[in-house]
Design an enzyme around this catalytic site. Structure first.
Site, PDB file in Angstrom:
ATOM      1  N   ARG A  97     -25.121  -2.088   7.955  1.00  0.00           N
ATOM      2  CA  ARG A  97     -24.789  -3.697   7.498  1.00  0.00           C
ATOM      3  C   ARG A  97     -25.190  -4.580   8.776  1.00  0.00           C
ATOM      4  O   ARG A  97     -24.945  -5.744   8.659  1.00  0.00           O
ATOM      5  CB  ARG A  97     -23.284  -3.690   7.106  1.00  0.00           C
ATOM      6  CG  ARG A  97     -23.124  -2.679   5.994  1.00  0.00           C
ATOM      7  CD  ARG A  97     -21.480  -2.373   5.830  1.00  0.00           C
ATOM      8  NE  ARG A  97     -20.672  -3.637   5.959  1.00  0.00           N
ATOM      9  CZ  ARG A  97     -20.235  -4.175   4.770  1.00  0.00           C
ATOM     10  NH1 ARG A  97     -20.687  -3.921   3.633  1.00  0.00           N
ATOM     11  NH2 ARG A  97     -19.397  -5.214   4.870  1.00  0.00           N
ATOM     12  N   GLU A 136     -19.162  -5.804  10.907  1.00  0.00           N
ATOM     13  CA  GLU A 136     -20.131  -5.026  11.638  1.00  0.00           C
ATOM     14  C   GLU A 136     -21.245  -5.955  12.144  1.00  0.00           C
ATOM     15  O   GLU A 136     -21.745  -5.498  13.566  1.00  0.00           O
ATOM     16  CB  GLU A 136     -20.747  -4.018  10.747  1.00  0.00           C
ATOM     17  CG  GLU A 136     -20.007  -3.162  10.063  1.00  0.00           C
ATOM     18  CD  GLU A 136     -19.206  -3.479   8.836  1.00  0.00           C
ATOM     19  OE1 GLU A 136     -18.637  -2.469   8.240  1.00  0.00           O
ATOM     20  OE2 GLU A 136     -19.601  -4.567   8.454  1.00  0.00           O
ATOM     21  N   LYS A 164       0.859  -1.395   0.225  1.00  0.00           N
ATOM     22  CA  LYS A 164       0.000  -0.005  -0.215  1.00  0.00           C
ATOM     23  C   LYS A 164       0.849   1.141   0.073  1.00  0.00           C
ATOM     24  O   LYS A 164       1.775   1.265   0.825  1.00  0.00           O
ATOM     25  CB  LYS A 164      -1.000   0.102   1.260  1.00  0.00           C
ATOM     26  CG  LYS A 164      -1.947   1.270   1.441  1.00  0.00           C
ATOM     27  CD  LYS A 164      -2.934   0.675   2.092  1.00  0.00           C
ATOM     28  CE  LYS A 164      -4.230   1.827   2.259  1.00  0.00           C
ATOM     29  NZ  LYS A 164      -5.046   1.555   3.337  1.00  0.00           N
TER      30      LYS A 164
END
Length: 607
Positions: A381, A353, A265
């Site tokens: 969610r 979640e 990244k």
């Protein structure tokens, strides 16, 4: 919206530098596939530079897109997009994809009002096969497309899902893998493994993937092969030649298959490689060095998320029963402060979640005071868990909903505008919205004194409104609002941070004495005694909220007014019945008519 025309401000010198050479002639993947393989390395350098230059001045998600430059080029070079269907998970890493698929010349409008979305979006381009913003949807979506292709007899069509190592740990991703493994779908799942989402990845799967990264294979039948996927990798995600070779080979393999790709990244910008959390979305920076531009924040209020995080530490120091839980957002929610101070009582559960909510419920059954810190848009969610596992059992979990209301440039997938409407219909569930940081602290304090039901505390993204916020804690009266200002002709009822806009709007009127202002503080339970007095005194009422009007705070007022036979006029200001796209918070509030001037105009029209 027409995305084919370049925007008027696109061609500044920095952007021209990024486009010099090969990239300026790539308008579609067809152009890309006309290049020689040896030209692709130069294209990767130019594409990376172009992303850096644009994000440095226009802001956005940086690190993830830099990490998949070679993978993006290889995918569009080997596969026949858009006929072959490519699905990006979340979309943080899709900037290179957008630039190579006809949006280079207006990429400067990314995440701006009336510009490009920061995420893949179906109506924006035929190359964006599925709209994303929340994580872990790519495998299910691509599998659905692959099964549909089989049903239509399109057996040669390719279907590719690119998913990160943080996103693949989510339950929905495993559901997609579990199903995909027993189908004959022509599905390729590419794991973009950089060991980090927004924050570092967590959990047992992360440890498993870490072993795979260094070449350790516990057995031939690894976890992916156990799900009936043909596993390949790990491979170097920055080796273009190697990527082209393996992708070409995988095109010829039928059925579900899985490619494990190792990337870094922030690749190509040293600062972004060194601090991957900060450079996920760094704001403005110097494009050559990566140095963040310094802003003078002296004298500015703290962010709401930091007020939450620091206040929770204060409370946890005195109450050993306090627990903090977040689904993969310790930095974004500022639970990081408690994780540092009380690591044994603060948990990042990853992008999960549903698990976060039910985990909170389980701990609440054992007498712990659980603060579940979660973005408003992400609580969507876990709606069933909110109802079935928490509210139905009347467990006193405290949901701290960050990013409630408009969140700005992240757009429709991230605005926290539905929570009031979707939560207030749930029995046993209380909903509060502080107008400022002191009210937020006092709600957090009151919640740990003992609740008999779950509580949602919703607060906005960004900085607060007070410099002196760290005051002694005071207990809040549950379900009680407050008269901020008396008036003679009309009453404005606000919820949460909208109190600030209302207050300013009233003060700027020529006759401010005609308008009263009430901060209701709670959506549920609503202060019925206060409302009875308001209905008795005023024949004209305006409600103001930063959530959807349908079923929201204003609906609460209308419903109670109707039950009492109120005959006056009630006007609701809030988010209309449509998805609001990206733009600054000020711009979006103006579109919805809940900015200062919009509130003033509504008041004037009624007086």
């Amino acid at each position: 919206m027409n995305y084919s025309k370049p925007c008027a401000i696109q061609m500044h010198n920095v952007t021209l530098r990024g486009m010099a050479g090969i990239l300026e002639n790539i308008n579609t993947p067809l152009d890309l596939r006309g290049l020689k393989e040896e030209e692709l390395t130069q294209l990767a350098r130019e594409l990376r530079r172009f992303i850096i230059d644009i994000v440095a001045t226009k802001e956005g998600h940086l690190g993830a897109s830099l990490g998949v430059v070679e993978l993006t080029i290889a995918l569009h070079y080997i596969f026949n997009t858009p006929k072959d269907l490519l699905v990006w998970d979340v979309g943080h890493q899709a900037y290179g994809h957008k630039i190579l698929t006809g949006r280079r010349d207006n990429f400067e409008t990314n995440r701006q009002l009336n510009g490009l979305s920061g995420f893949p979006k179906r109506e924006e381009s035929e190359y964006d096969t599925f709209g994303v913003g929340h994580s872990s949807t790519s495998i299910s979506a691509a599998l659905g497309m692959a099964i549909a292709s089989n049903l239509k007899g399109e057996t040669e069509k390719q279907h590719i899902a690119v998913i990160g190592d943080a996103s693949i740990a989510s339950g929905m991703a495993f559901e997609g893998l579990n199903h995909g493994g027993v189908t004959k779908a022509n599905l390729l799942v590419i794991l973009n493994d950089n060991a980090i989402g927004i924050d570092p990845s967590v959990g047992a799967l992360k440890e498993y993937l870490t072993k795979a990264r260094v070449g350790y294979k516990p057995s031939r039948d690894n976890i992916i092969e156990a799900l009936n996927f043909k596993y390949f990798g790990p491979v170097d995600g920055h080796d273009l030649k190697g990527l082209l070779k393996v992708l070409e080979e995988m095109k010829a393999i039928k059925g579900p298959k899985f490619l494990h790709v190792i990337t870094k990244k922030g690749k190509g910008l040293k600062k972004a490689e060194e601090d991957q959390v900060k450079y996920h979305a760094p704001g403005k920076f110097e494009p050559n060095t990566g140095e963040l531009l310094k802003y003078d924040t002296d004298g500015l209020p703290l962010k709401y998320q930091d007020v939450f995080g620091l206040s929770l530490v204060d409370l946890a120091e005195k109450n050993e029963k306090i627990i903090g839980i977040t689904p993969a957002m310790p930095t974004g929610s500022s639970l990081k402060y408690m994780m540092k101070t009380f690591p044994e009582r603060a948990f990042d559960v990853g992008i999960a979640e549903q698990h976060a909510v039910t985990l909170s419920a389980g701990m609440a059954t054992q007498g712990f005071v659980v603060y579940c810190a979660i973005y408003s848009t992400f609580l969507q969610r876990a709606y069933d868990q909110l109802i079935h596992d928490v509210a139905l059992q009347k467990l006193p979990v405290i949901f701290c909903l960050d990013r409630a209301g408009m969140v700005g440039e992240d757009g429709a997938t991230h605005h926290g505008v539905f929570d009031i409407a979707y939560a207030r219909c749930i029995p046993n569930l209380m909903i509060a919205a502080p107008a400022n940081e002191v009210e937020l602290r006092n709600l957090l304090y009151t919640a740990q004194l003992g609740l008999d039901a779950p509580l949602i505390i919703r607060y906005p993204r960004g900085r607060g409104v007070l410099n002196e916020w760290k005051l002694p804690f005071e207990k809040v009266k549950i379900g009680k609002g407050e008269c901020i200002k008396e008036g003679s002709d009309l009453a404005v009822l606000s919820i949460g941070n909208m109190a600030g806009n209302v207050d300013t709007a009233i003060k700027q009127l020529l006759s401010p004495g005609k308008v009263a202002h009430y901060d209701m503080k709670f959506v549920k339970p609503i202060d019925e005694e206060l409302l009875k007095g308001i209905f008795k005194k005023y024949s004209k009422i305006i409600t103001v909220e930063d959530g959807v009007k349908k079923g929201g705070f204003g609906s609460v007022i209308l419903e109670y007014a109707a039950s009492l036979g109120y005959k006056g006029d009630i006007e609701i200001l809030g988010v209309p019945d449509e998805f609001i796209e990206q733009g600054s918070v000020d711009q979006l509030q103006e579109i919805c008519g809940i900015h200062v001037e919009g509130i003033q105009e509504k008041i004037k029209s009624m007086i």
